[in-house]
Write a protein that holds these residues in place. Structure first.
Motif, mmCIF file in Angstrom:
data_model
loop_
_atom_site.group_PDB
_atom_site.id
_atom_site.type_symbol
_atom_site.label_atom_id
_atom_site.label_comp_id
_atom_site.label_asym_id
_atom_site.label_seq_id
_atom_site.Cartn_x
_atom_site.Cartn_y
_atom_site.Cartn_z
ATOM 1 N N MET A 246 0.812 -1.215 0.000
ATOM 2 C CA MET A 246 0.000 0.000 0.000
ATOM 3 C C MET A 246 0.846 1.267 0.000
ATOM 4 S SD MET A 246 -3.084 -0.778 -0.386
ATOM 5 C CE MET A 246 -2.692 -2.204 -1.361
ATOM 6 N N SER A 247 2.163 1.118 0.110
ATOM 7 C CA SER A 247 3.026 2.296 -0.003
ATOM 8 C C SER A 247 3.159 2.744 -1.454
ATOM 9 C CB SER A 247 4.406 2.002 0.583
ATOM 10 O OG SER A 247 5.079 1.046 -0.211
ATOM 11 N N CYS A 248 2.773 1.887 -2.379
ATOM 12 C CA CYS A 248 2.805 2.228 -3.803
ATOM 13 C C CYS A 248 1.455 2.843 -4.175
ATOM 14 C CB CYS A 248 3.068 0.981 -4.643
ATOM 15 S SG CYS A 248 3.155 1.310 -6.393
ATOM 16 N N ARG A 249 1.482 4.080 -4.610
ATOM 17 C CA ARG A 249 0.250 4.821 -4.861
ATOM 18 C C ARG A 249 -0.629 4.157 -5.921
ATOM 19 N NH1 ARG A 249 0.728 10.996 -6.479
ATOM 20 N NH2 ARG A 249 1.936 10.949 -4.580
ATOM 21 N N ARG A 250 -0.003 3.568 -6.925
ATOM 22 C CA ARG A 250 -0.775 2.985 -8.017
ATOM 23 C C ARG A 250 -1.541 1.732 -7.575
ATOM 24 N NH1 ARG A 250 1.018 3.053 -14.182
ATOM 25 N NH2 ARG A 250 -0.854 2.139 -15.050
ATOM 26 N N LEU A 251 -1.082 1.064 -6.545
ATOM 27 C CA LEU A 251 -1.755 -0.148 -6.085
ATOM 28 C C LEU A 251 -2.875 0.137 -5.091
ATOM 29 C CD1 LEU A 251 1.280 -2.532 -5.618
ATOM 30 C CD2 LEU A 251 -0.336 -2.463 -7.502
ATOM 31 N N VAL A 252 -2.935 1.356 -4.572
ATOM 32 C CA VAL A 252 -3.971 1.680 -3.592
ATOM 33 C C VAL A 252 -5.350 1.607 -4.241
ATOM 34 C CG1 VAL A 252 -4.864 3.489 -2.094
ATOM 35 C CG2 VAL A 252 -2.426 3.049 -2.184
ATOM 36 N N ARG A 253 -5.452 2.113 -5.448
ATOM 37 C CA ARG A 253 -6.692 2.005 -6.225
ATOM 38 C C ARG A 253 -6.442 1.102 -7.416
ATOM 39 N NH1 ARG A 253 -9.951 3.631 -2.677
ATOM 40 N NH2 ARG A 253 -9.952 5.809 -2.134
ATOM 41 N N ASP A 254 -7.452 0.375 -7.819
ATOM 42 C CA ASP A 254 -7.293 -0.542 -8.943
ATOM 43 C C ASP A 254 -7.688 0.174 -10.229
ATOM 44 O OD1 ASP A 254 -6.761 -2.816 -10.341
ATOM 45 O OD2 ASP A 254 -8.658 -3.794 -9.872
ATOM 46 N N TYR A 255 -6.705 0.796 -10.871
ATOM 47 C CA TYR A 255 -6.949 1.531 -12.104
ATOM 48 C C TYR A 255 -6.801 0.653 -13.340
ATOM 49 C CZ TYR A 255 -6.454 5.743 -9.289
ATOM 50 O OH TYR A 255 -6.602 6.710 -8.350
ATOM 51 N N GLU A 256 -6.222 -0.503 -13.191
ATOM 52 C CA GLU A 256 -5.868 -1.323 -14.346
ATOM 53 C C GLU A 256 -7.085 -2.080 -14.869
ATOM 54 O OE1 GLU A 256 -2.972 -0.521 -15.217
ATOM 55 O OE2 GLU A 256 -2.490 0.380 -13.299
ATOM 56 N N PHE A 257 -7.107 -2.264 -16.179
ATOM 57 C CA PHE A 257 -8.204 -2.982 -16.818
ATOM 58 C C PHE A 257 -7.968 -4.487 -16.775
ATOM 59 C CE2 PHE A 257 -10.354 -4.676 -20.618
ATOM 60 C CZ PHE A 257 -11.651 -4.324 -20.298
ATOM 61 N N LEU A 258 -6.731 -4.892 -17.004
ATOM 62 C CA LEU A 258 -6.404 -6.315 -17.038
ATOM 63 C C LEU A 258 -5.778 -6.767 -15.715
ATOM 64 C CD1 LEU A 258 -4.770 -6.490 -20.580
ATOM 65 C CD2 LEU A 258 -7.077 -7.178 -19.939
ATOM 66 N N PRO A 259 -6.159 -7.935 -15.231
ATOM 67 C CA PRO A 259 -5.564 -8.456 -13.993
ATOM 68 C C PRO A 259 -4.056 -8.689 -14.119
ATOM 69 C CG PRO A 259 -7.500 -9.738 -14.591
ATOM 70 C CD PRO A 259 -7.237 -8.797 -15.718
ATOM 71 N N THR A 260 -3.597 -9.023 -15.314
ATOM 72 C CA THR A 260 -2.158 -9.258 -15.477
ATOM 73 C C THR A 260 -1.362 -7.978 -15.276
ATOM 74 O OG1 THR A 260 -2.397 -8.987 -17.869
ATOM 75 C CG2 THR A 260 -2.444 -11.226 -17.017
ATOM 76 N N THR A 261 -1.942 -6.844 -15.623
ATOM 77 C CA THR A 261 -1.264 -5.569 -15.401
ATOM 78 C C THR A 261 -1.139 -5.290 -13.907
ATOM 79 O OG1 THR A 261 -2.261 -4.778 -17.453
ATOM 80 C CG2 THR A 261 -1.259 -3.138 -16.029
ATOM 81 N N SER A 262 -2.203 -5.545 -13.166
ATOM 82 C CA SER A 262 -2.152 -5.362 -11.712
ATOM 83 C C SER A 262 -1.123 -6.295 -11.090
ATOM 84 C CB SER A 262 -3.522 -5.640 -11.095
ATOM 85 O OG SER A 262 -4.459 -4.699 -11.524
ATOM 86 N N GLU A 263 -1.091 -7.525 -11.556
ATOM 87 C CA GLU A 263 -0.125 -8.492 -11.042
ATOM 88 C C GLU A 263 1.306 -8.043 -11.326
ATOM 89 O OE1 GLU A 263 0.919 -13.253 -11.453
ATOM 90 O OE2 GLU A 263 -0.632 -12.360 -12.715
ATOM 91 N N THR A 264 1.522 -7.492 -12.506
ATOM 92 C CA THR A 264 2.851 -7.002 -12.869
ATOM 93 C C THR A 264 3.281 -5.863 -11.961
ATOM 94 O OG1 THR A 264 2.470 -7.638 -15.164
ATOM 95 C CG2 THR A 264 4.224 -6.050 -14.741
ATOM 96 N N PHE A 265 2.367 -4.948 -11.653
ATOM 97 C CA PHE A 265 2.716 -3.844 -10.761
ATOM 98 C C PHE A 265 2.987 -4.331 -9.341
ATOM 99 C CE2 PHE A 265 1.097 -1.006 -14.065
ATOM 100 C CZ PHE A 265 2.139 -0.089 -14.065
ATOM 101 N N ILE A 266 2.303 -5.384 -8.919
ATOM 102 C CA ILE A 266 2.595 -5.964 -7.604
ATOM 103 C C ILE A 266 4.005 -6.541 -7.599
ATOM 104 C CG2 ILE A 266 2.005 -7.855 -6.039
ATOM 105 C CD1 ILE A 266 -0.941 -7.325 -6.787
#
Length: 53
Positions: A20-40
């Motif tokens: 949660m220290s990463c601002r982009r992961l606090v909200r789910d802005y990504e359309f594809l789950p693989t993009t969210s996984e990559t940012f994690i």
């Protein structure tokens, strides 16, 4: 008995706190789950590199 510390839960909660220290992961802005996984993955890599340095 009172409060009992659960080791595995503490590890998971701590990891979520780090993520949660990463601002982009606090909200789910990504359309594809693989993009969210990559940012994690990228966030965890950044955290581990900073801890090793």
């Amino acid at each position: 008995k009172g409060f009992v510390l659960l080791k595995k839960r503490w590890v998971v909660e701590r990891t979520f706190g780090w993520l949660m220290s990463c601002r982009r992961l606090v909200r789910d802005y990504e359309f594809l789950p693989t993009t969210s996984e990559t940012f994690i993955y990228l966030t965890m890599i950044r955290i581990m590199v900073r801890r090793l340095a």
